[in-house]
Design an enzyme around this catalytic site. Structure first.
Site, short mmCIF file in Angstrom:
data_model
loop_
_atom_site.label_atom_id
_atom_site.label_comp_id
_atom_site.label_asym_id
_atom_site.label_seq_id
_atom_site.Cartn_x
_atom_site.Cartn_y
_atom_site.Cartn_z
N ARG A 37 -5.60 2.88 -15.97
CA ARG A 37 -5.74 3.62 -14.70
C ARG A 37 -6.47 4.97 -14.83
O ARG A 37 -7.34 5.27 -14.00
CB ARG A 37 -4.38 3.79 -14.01
CG ARG A 37 -3.66 2.46 -13.74
CD ARG A 37 -2.48 2.59 -12.80
NE ARG A 37 -2.92 2.89 -11.45
CZ ARG A 37 -2.88 4.08 -10.92
NH1 ARG A 37 -2.36 5.07 -11.58
NH2 ARG A 37 -3.34 4.28 -9.70
N TYR A 70 0.54 -1.69 -12.22
CA TYR A 70 -0.85 -1.76 -12.67
C TYR A 70 -1.01 -1.13 -14.06
O TYR A 70 -2.00 -0.48 -14.36
CB TYR A 70 -1.79 -1.11 -11.63
CG TYR A 70 -1.57 -1.67 -10.24
CD1 TYR A 70 -1.92 -2.99 -9.96
CD2 TYR A 70 -0.95 -0.93 -9.23
CE1 TYR A 70 -1.68 -3.55 -8.70
CE2 TYR A 70 -0.71 -1.48 -7.97
CZ TYR A 70 -1.08 -2.78 -7.72
OH TYR A 70 -0.84 -3.32 -6.49
N GLY A 97 0.77 -1.24 0.00
CA GLY A 97 0.00 0.00 0.00
C GLY A 97 0.79 1.28 0.00
O GLY A 97 0.20 2.37 -0.10
N PRO A 151 4.75 -4.83 -0.72
CA PRO A 151 4.65 -3.64 -1.58
C PRO A 151 4.65 -4.03 -3.05
O PRO A 151 5.36 -4.94 -3.47
CB PRO A 151 5.93 -2.88 -1.26
CG PRO A 151 6.91 -3.96 -0.89
CD PRO A 151 6.11 -5.06 -0.23
N TYR A 164 -9.74 4.76 -12.61
CA TYR A 164 -9.64 5.41 -11.28
C TYR A 164 -9.50 6.92 -11.37
O TYR A 164 -9.13 7.56 -10.39
CB TYR A 164 -8.39 4.92 -10.54
CG TYR A 164 -8.16 3.43 -10.52
CD1 TYR A 164 -8.91 2.59 -9.70
CD2 TYR A 164 -7.15 2.87 -11.29
CE1 TYR A 164 -8.66 1.24 -9.66
CE2 TYR A 164 -6.90 1.50 -11.25
CZ TYR A 164 -7.66 0.70 -10.45
OH TYR A 164 -7.41 -0.64 -10.41
N ARG A 184 3.27 -1.29 -5.88
CA ARG A 184 3.46 0.00 -6.55
C ARG A 184 4.74 0.72 -6.12
O ARG A 184 5.41 1.34 -6.93
CB ARG A 184 2.25 0.88 -6.22
CG ARG A 184 2.19 2.16 -6.96
CD ARG A 184 1.05 3.04 -6.44
NE ARG A 184 -0.13 2.35 -6.03
CZ ARG A 184 -1.27 2.29 -6.74
NH1 ARG A 184 -1.36 2.91 -7.90
NH2 ARG A 184 -2.31 1.65 -6.27
N CYS A 192 -12.96 3.21 -29.02
CA CYS A 192 -14.26 3.85 -29.21
C CYS A 192 -15.04 3.99 -27.92
O CYS A 192 -16.07 3.33 -27.71
CB CYS A 192 -15.05 3.07 -30.25
SG CYS A 192 -14.14 3.03 -31.78
N GLU A 193 -14.50 4.76 -27.00
CA GLU A 193 -15.19 5.06 -25.73
C GLU A 193 -14.73 6.45 -25.33
O GLU A 193 -13.53 6.75 -25.41
CB GLU A 193 -14.73 4.10 -24.61
CG GLU A 193 -15.03 2.68 -24.89
CD GLU A 193 -15.61 1.96 -23.68
OE1 GLU A 193 -16.07 2.63 -22.73
OE2 GLU A 193 -15.58 0.74 -23.71
N1 LLP Z 1 -1.27 -6.96 -0.58
C1 LLP Z 1 -2.56 -7.13 -0.87
C2 LLP Z 1 -3.33 -8.10 -0.09
C3 LLP Z 1 -3.17 -6.40 -1.90
O1 LLP Z 1 -4.44 -6.57 -2.19
C4 LLP Z 1 -2.39 -5.48 -2.66
C5 LLP Z 1 -2.98 -4.70 -3.76
C6 LLP Z 1 -1.03 -5.33 -2.32
C7 LLP Z 1 -0.51 -6.08 -1.28
C8 LLP Z 1 -0.13 -4.38 -3.06
O2 LLP Z 1 -0.56 -3.07 -2.95
P1 LLP Z 1 0.41 -1.88 -3.40
O3 LLP Z 1 1.65 -1.92 -2.55
O4 LLP Z 1 0.76 -2.07 -4.84
O5 LLP Z 1 -0.38 -0.66 -3.18
N2 LLP Z 1 -5.04 -1.52 -9.71
C9 LLP Z 1 -5.01 -0.53 -8.65
C10 LLP Z 1 -4.36 -1.06 -7.39
C11 LLP Z 1 -5.00 -2.33 -6.87
C12 LLP Z 1 -4.33 -2.86 -5.63
C13 LLP Z 1 -4.82 -4.20 -5.27
N3 LLP Z 1 -4.19 -4.81 -4.13
C14 LLP Z 1 -4.33 0.73 -9.18
O6 LLP Z 1 -3.96 0.76 -10.36
O7 LLP Z 1 -4.18 1.72 -8.45
#
Ligand code: LLP
Length: 432
Positions: free
Chosen positions: A326, A385, A238, A288, A330, A290, A356-357
């Site tokens: 994205r 992502y 996160g 992690p 979002y 992202r 086409c959107e």
């Molecule tokens: N652990 C779990 C249980 C998760 O569900 C996720 C992400 C992560 C770790 C990794 O999260 P990060 O460190 O990458 O924030 N497609 C969306 C993001 C979806 C995240 C889903 N879960 C976007 O493009 O912002």
């Protein structure tokens, strides 16, 4: 921060000009920097060094084999969410013993596969799932390592589609119910209660929600540790990144207001969390995605047309929402820069794809320098992502991916041949 910068008027990734890559490999083209990936992994690893810890890269953010391989070589484990991801990680040389298997909907086939490979832990999200893992482990004469995902009901203050730690969504088991779940799970003979897991959301730009969630869950983790001799606590992923330069104005990004003020560095994160976690004496896992891959990649695209309608200036590019979803999904902000920097005044522009959107746009009313047909743009912070969420919508082939390391570059995924899109499809016999 990252290794995409201008050298003179040319945008470079490490020691390679991106213009040279698009000339060679065409567009749309994802370009990743190995040095950035490594640097982000190592910064986090170092900040957490006072703890017995394991970083499990969340491979849903970027699962290219070369990206996984580079991280596996640094000692990374992996957060996986499907049989496909586990298989992919192992193909890249990952140790399944360093993989944690998350997700609310693990199928029997996926659980069996993960049991046979020997994953570090199943992060279970419900009691029916625990029962299913126990039954399958018994059938395979194995003991399944388990952590239950705790939902701490903490608001991560992020986009609604990527908030996971409140009772409003499908993830985890409510904090108050978790002890009962462990007590019942401890009676299931083919489970080993190995840890506790949580994840409150993605793209968090402040450390406070992490701190609140850890503080909320810690007493429970301590009690569970005493009872079940567990060995890890996963605090999830996160950690947010900077998408938007503080000085750039333009279309509204959803984290716009907080983004400029909070830059969540690994050190800030560790300074607040390590003192809370250290006395616990458990191994700490991090997931992690992202933070490691986001700013390590860009998407290069060619301007096909410049279209002026009334007051608007549309730059129609050859990348689309199927390549990077994205912004459409979002309302996410991605910085957009030309591969060859130009002076002159800025023109308010919409960068849009050919799909086409009307949702197929990368930005709206963004002040960009004057560019024309045949020029190239780079969408920054597209390493997480990005390609992984691409689709063949509009029968558009998946983009190619290139990895750069210093002055070297390699195609790490060929552009998809267009007729490969319909291999596997058949014309029904009665239509022949
Ligand atoms: N652990 C779990 C249980 C998760 O569900 C996720 C992400 C992560 C770790 C990794 O999260 P990060 O460190 O990458 O924030 N497609 C969306 C993001 C979806 C995240 C889903 N879960 C976007 O493009 O912002």
């Amino acid at each position: 921060m990252h290794d995409f910068r201008y050298v003179g008027d040319q945008l470079f990734c490490e020691g390679v000009s991106i213009a040279s890559l698009v000339r060679k490999h065409g567009t749309p083209l994802y370009v990743y920097s190995q040095h950035t990936l490594t640097d982000h992994f190592q910064k986090l690893d170092k900040a957490l060094s006072p703890l017995n810890h394991l970083i499990c890269f969340s491979m849903k953010s970027n699962s290219n084999l070369s990206v996984l391989r580079a991280l596996a070589k640094l000692g990374s484990g992996f957060d996986i969410v499907s049989e496909g991801e586990l298989y992919r990680a192992m193909t890249a040389g990952a140790d399944p013993g360093k993989c944690v298997f998350a997700g609310v909907g693990k199928t029997e086939r996926e659980i069996e596969f993960a049991l046979k490979q020997g994953v570090y832990s199943f992060n279970a999200e419900s009691e029916p799932e625990l029962a299913r893992i126990n039954r399958l482990a018994a059938r395979l004469k194995k003991i399944a390592p388990i952590a239950v995902r705790v939902n701490p009901n903490v608001d991560a203050h992020t986009h609604a589609k990527i908030t996971t730690g409140t009772y409003e969504n499908k993830f985890g088991i409510a904090l108050e119910k978790v002890e009962g779940v462990y007590a019942r799970a401890s009676k299931l003979k083919n489970l080993r209660l190995r840890g506790v897991q949580m994840h409150i959301g993605s793209q968090l730009t402040a450390v406070k929600p992490f701190e609140l969630a850890v503080l909320k869950v810690l007493p429970l983790v301590k009690r569970l540790k005493e009872k079940y001799a567990m060995d890890f606590f996963s605090i999830g992923g996160g950690l947010g990144i900077v998408y938007q330069p503080a000085l750039q104005s333009g279309s509204a990004g959803w984290w716009k207001s907080s983004e400029a003020r909070h830059i969540l560095t690994p050190q800030k994160y560790a300074d607040r969390l390590v003192p809370l976690l250290q006395p616990l004496g458990l191994r700490v896992l991090l997931e992690p995605g992202r933070f490691i891959s986001g700013n390590a990649g860009i998407l290069a695209t060619r301007i096909e047309y410049v279209k002026r309608t009334g007051k608007k200036n549309f730059l129609i590019v050859d990348a689309a929402m199927n390549d990077l979803i994205r912004p459409a999904f979002y309302e996410a902000y991605h910085e957009i820069v030309p591969l060859v920097r130009k002076g002159g005044r800025l023109i308010s522009s919409d960068v849009v794809g050919p799909v086409c959107e009307s949702g197929d746009y990368f930005c709206k009313y963004r002040p960009l320098s004057k560019v024309g047909e045949g020029d190239y743009l780079a969408l920054l912070s597209a390493g997480a992502y990005g390609f992984v969420m691409a689709s063949n919508y509009n029968t558009r082939p998946l983009a190619a991916e290139v990895l750069v390391n210093g002055r070297q570059s390699a195609v790490v995924r060929e552009r998809q041949p267009v007729n490969e899109i319909w291999t596997g499809e058949k014309v029904a016999a009665w239509l022949k």
